[in-house]
Design a protein around this motif. Sequence first.
Motif, mmCIF file in Angstrom:
data_model
loop_
_atom_site.group_PDB
_atom_site.id
_atom_site.type_symbol
_atom_site.label_atom_id
_atom_site.label_comp_id
_atom_site.label_asym_id
_atom_site.label_seq_id
_atom_site.Cartn_x
_atom_site.Cartn_y
_atom_site.Cartn_z
ATOM 1 N N LEU A 1 42.330 50.735 4.702
ATOM 2 C CA LEU A 1 42.471 49.361 4.230
ATOM 3 C C LEU A 1 43.013 48.449 5.322
ATOM 4 O O LEU A 1 42.503 47.357 5.563
ATOM 5 C CB LEU A 1 43.416 49.318 3.031
ATOM 6 C CG LEU A 1 42.823 49.448 1.631
ATOM 7 C CD1 LEU A 1 43.940 49.478 0.608
ATOM 8 C CD2 LEU A 1 41.893 48.283 1.345
ATOM 9 N N LEU A 2 44.079 48.906 5.980
ATOM 10 C CA LEU A 2 44.735 48.079 6.988
ATOM 11 C C LEU A 2 43.877 47.901 8.231
ATOM 12 O O LEU A 2 44.110 46.973 9.012
ATOM 13 C CB LEU A 2 46.100 48.682 7.352
ATOM 14 C CG LEU A 2 47.118 48.699 6.209
ATOM 15 C CD1 LEU A 2 48.392 49.413 6.633
ATOM 16 C CD2 LEU A 2 47.454 47.260 5.774
ATOM 17 N N ARG A 3 42.892 48.790 8.415
ATOM 18 C CA ARG A 3 41.960 48.615 9.530
ATOM 19 C C ARG A 3 40.847 47.634 9.198
ATOM 20 O O ARG A 3 40.145 47.165 10.094
ATOM 21 C CB ARG A 3 41.348 49.977 9.913
ATOM 22 C CG ARG A 3 42.327 50.962 10.531
ATOM 23 C CD ARG A 3 41.582 52.154 11.130
ATOM 24 N NE ARG A 3 42.501 53.216 11.496
ATOM 25 C CZ ARG A 3 42.668 54.340 10.811
ATOM 26 N NH1 ARG A 3 41.957 54.536 9.700
ATOM 27 N NH2 ARG A 3 43.526 55.253 11.196
ATOM 28 N N THR A 4 40.683 47.320 7.912
ATOM 29 C CA THR A 4 39.658 46.352 7.518
ATOM 30 C C THR A 4 40.033 44.990 8.091
ATOM 31 O O THR A 4 41.186 44.547 7.943
ATOM 32 C CB THR A 4 39.569 46.265 5.985
ATOM 33 O OG1 THR A 4 39.283 47.566 5.457
ATOM 34 C CG2 THR A 4 38.497 45.295 5.560
ATOM 35 N N PRO A 5 39.116 44.314 8.746
ATOM 36 C CA PRO A 5 39.441 43.035 9.397
ATOM 37 C C PRO A 5 40.115 42.038 8.458
ATOM 38 O O PRO A 5 39.591 41.740 7.379
ATOM 39 C CB PRO A 5 38.068 42.525 9.860
ATOM 40 C CG PRO A 5 37.254 43.758 10.039
ATOM 41 C CD PRO A 5 37.711 44.713 8.980
ATOM 42 N N GLY A 6 41.270 41.571 8.857
ATOM 43 C CA GLY A 6 41.982 40.532 8.122
ATOM 44 C C GLY A 6 42.939 41.007 7.063
ATOM 45 O O GLY A 6 43.824 40.247 6.649
ATOM 46 N N VAL A 7 42.832 42.265 6.604
ATOM 47 C CA VAL A 7 43.643 42.711 5.476
ATOM 48 C C VAL A 7 45.131 42.763 5.841
ATOM 49 O O VAL A 7 45.981 42.223 5.118
ATOM 50 C CB VAL A 7 43.158 44.078 4.952
ATOM 51 C CG1 VAL A 7 44.171 44.667 3.968
ATOM 52 C CG2 VAL A 7 41.814 43.924 4.261
ATOM 53 N N ALA A 8 45.474 43.412 6.956
ATOM 54 C CA ALA A 8 46.876 43.514 7.356
ATOM 55 C C ALA A 8 47.477 42.128 7.576
ATOM 56 O O ALA A 8 48.618 41.853 7.176
ATOM 57 C CB ALA A 8 47.005 44.371 8.610
ATOM 58 N N ARG A 9 46.695 41.249 8.204
ATOM 59 C CA ARG A 9 47.193 39.903 8.507
ATOM 60 C C ARG A 9 47.437 39.104 7.227
ATOM 61 O O ARG A 9 48.479 38.456 7.088
ATOM 62 C CB ARG A 9 46.201 39.174 9.400
ATOM 63 C CG ARG A 9 46.530 37.705 9.618
ATOM 64 C CD ARG A 9 45.602 37.036 10.601
ATOM 65 N NE ARG A 9 44.230 37.462 10.478
ATOM 66 C CZ ARG A 9 43.407 37.049 9.519
ATOM 67 N NH1 ARG A 9 43.842 36.210 8.580
ATOM 68 N NH2 ARG A 9 42.151 37.463 9.481
#
Length: 402
Positions: free
Chosen positions: A7-15
């Motif tokens: 999930l956190l590697r999905t673009p934009g999710v962590a941010r």
Amino acid sequence: MKSYLDLLRTPGVARIIAAQLTARFPSGMLSLAYLLHVEHIFNSYGAAGLVLAATSIGQAIAGPLTSRWMGAWGMRPVLILTTAVAATSMGIVAFVAMPLVGYMIVGFLGGLSQPPVQPAVRTIYPKMVNSRQLTPLFSLDASAQEIIWVAAPVLVTFVSIQVSTVLGIVVAMVFLVGGGAWFISSPEVGRVRIPRSKRKLGVVLSRPPVLLATVVGFLLVGSCAAIETGVVAQFGENGPQAGIMLAFWALSSLAGGLALGHVPVGPWALARRMAVVFVGCTLALFAWDFWSLAFALLIAGLCIAPALAVMFAIVSASVKFSDTAEAYGWVGTGQLIGAAIGSAVAGFLIDANGSIGGFITAAVFAALGFLVPLVFRRAHPDLRGKDASPIADTEPVAVQPS
């Protein structure tokens, strides 16, 4: 943990998770900041309670209203307007001397302008990940918000007591403006457009899963508020035990949310999680020292974030995309009212029976929170193997006859 790393590697999710947590950080600070500041001015907790009540009423009204505005005007204009008004109200409370009724009016206006960050981000999530990742993302979000309830009260209490109550409010303002700017500037906020809802305000509550999530959220957060009040009454203000206990409880919720985030959401999911919360609250009634109470709250905390995650998922899967923000606004309003009523009832029972009154209140709220999804289980959708994304908005398309 692999699902969360993906999930956190999905673009934009962590941010976007970090930005919305920062923007919502004042929600864990403002009540204590206002409590300490107004009590310092008037030397009365009753006066401070009136200001907090006015602020909470404003927040409860704002939930579905400002969320609906985002469909009419767009996310960014609503978030910018509400952030500006909320920050102004906090500045007035911090720096302008007024009679008590003035603080109540400004507190109400500040609550009414609470930025709808939570409904906005939960409307954005289904557009950022695939259907398989959505339920774990809701769980990760529900777990991560426990950081707010662990760190924010500690920070604002330390600053307000050790430096000044004015600075405590200013720190909350800095998080509101800085975090709000970060979230508002996120590309997803400009990219996702909520269609204008064609239904009247409040009609979304006719969807059984939305009403179920609103009612159970009210009972769950009411139980949590009663536990907080009971813990503070148990250990008083003369040591770190209350803060340590509440932090331990919140960390238990975070761990439970991460552990259960991948579990499919069946029709009994909410009742099972609320049953665990009820068991923990009941054990707290029989605690005899710090460690026995810590064990009881460990049990109760394990399923708080998982229960919230289930509520978010069933709401998402049950409404049209144009209604998601308003639906989450109603859920948030239910939780705010639950916090206010849970604290008030616990306070009266604590005055009459001591700290156990808070835990009695928590157990009753949690018992009702278990019984409601048990009795009305048909209102709970079965999402096992199904898409938790909102229902697409469709409308008739005019066809030119040949």
